[in-house]
Design a protein around this motif. Sequence first.
Motif, PDB file in Angstrom:
ATOM      1  N   UNK A 159       0.806  -1.235   0.000  1.00 50.15           N
ATOM      2  CA  UNK A 159       0.000   0.000   0.000  1.00 50.15           C
ATOM      3  C   UNK A 159       0.835   1.280   0.000  1.00 50.15           C
ATOM      4  N   UNK A 160       1.935   1.376   0.775  1.00 49.27           N
ATOM      5  CA  UNK A 160       2.670   2.649   0.830  1.00 49.27           C
ATOM      6  C   UNK A 160       3.292   3.104  -0.483  1.00 49.27           C
ATOM      7  N   UNK A 161       3.501   2.207  -1.456  1.00 52.51           N
ATOM      8  CA  UNK A 161       4.126   2.648  -2.705  1.00 52.51           C
ATOM      9  C   UNK A 161       3.106   2.795  -3.838  1.00 52.51           C
ATOM     10  N   UNK A 162       1.830   2.553  -3.551  1.00 50.15           N
ATOM     11  CA  UNK A 162       0.783   2.671  -4.572  1.00 50.15           C
ATOM     12  C   UNK A 162       0.483   4.144  -4.854  1.00 50.15           C
ATOM     13  N   UNK A 163       0.366   4.453  -6.132  1.00 53.84           N
ATOM     14  CA  UNK A 163       0.007   5.814  -6.526  1.00 53.84           C
ATOM     15  C   UNK A 163       1.181   6.735  -6.741  1.00 53.84           C
ATOM     16  N   UNK A 164       2.398   6.205  -6.577  1.00 52.81           N
ATOM     17  CA  UNK A 164       3.585   7.041  -6.799  1.00 52.81           C
ATOM     18  C   UNK A 164       4.560   6.292  -7.699  1.00 52.81           C
ATOM     19  N   UNK A 165       5.400   7.025  -8.442  1.00 51.88           N
ATOM     20  CA  UNK A 165       6.395   6.360  -9.286  1.00 51.88           C
ATOM     21  C   UNK A 165       7.513   5.765  -8.433  1.00 51.88           C
ATOM     22  N   UNK A 166       8.209   4.788  -8.981  1.00 50.08           N
ATOM     23  CA  UNK A 166       9.271   4.128  -8.229  1.00 50.08           C
ATOM     24  C   UNK A 166      10.382   5.081  -7.813  1.00 50.08           C
TER      25      UNK A 166
END
Length: 221
Positions: A159-166
């Motif tokens: 969940x914490x990396x969803x919605x943002x680029x790597x």
Amino acid sequence: MSANQRKPVLVAGLGRFGGSVARTLQRMGHEVLGTDVAADRVQEYADDLTQAVEADCTDMTCLKQLGAGDFEAAVVGIGSDIEASVLTVLALSDMGITNVWAKATNDKHARILERTGATHVVFPEERMGERVAHLLNERLLDFIDFGDDFAIARLTAPEPIIGVPLVTSECRKKHNVTVVGVKREGEDFIHAVPDTLIMPSDVLVVSGKIDKIEAFAALGD
């Protein structure tokens, strides 16, 4: 290497392990000679392999009749009968086969196999047990341990990396894992780049140390 260039393989023992290896090799394009002392097993694989023969591969005379010396690779899938397993490996080695894979049931069995000519020893039950244990983590969908605590895993996007680029989530810097690629439902697999945006339904392929992968998969839990 094309299918017609794949080398023939002899598989001794058509139980669950040996039979699975034999069928997979056949699907990959190898010619496979499968052998077993049990007639019912030979019959089971008769239509799936290049040739399936009832034979005792601990017997050098039998191996010579099978033309075992013409094979460069062999797999010994015998596990329950340790004596037969060891004698088969020894016989295949004496026949000059230089690439012998053998199934072991424990460390002592493995050491004996190595000393009698096995070039590769595998512990299928142990490896599967480890794999199942890792997969009990519900976010891990698949897991391959390469040794030295390094693995590649397939997991649902935390969940914490969803919605943002790597490039923003900095997985390698913050979590010590590398996102190798992304699989999105209905789309082809894509190799991850810094600008790759992670979506809620994405499945990631990541690499790194086992404990780091497990901690990464658990982010947000």
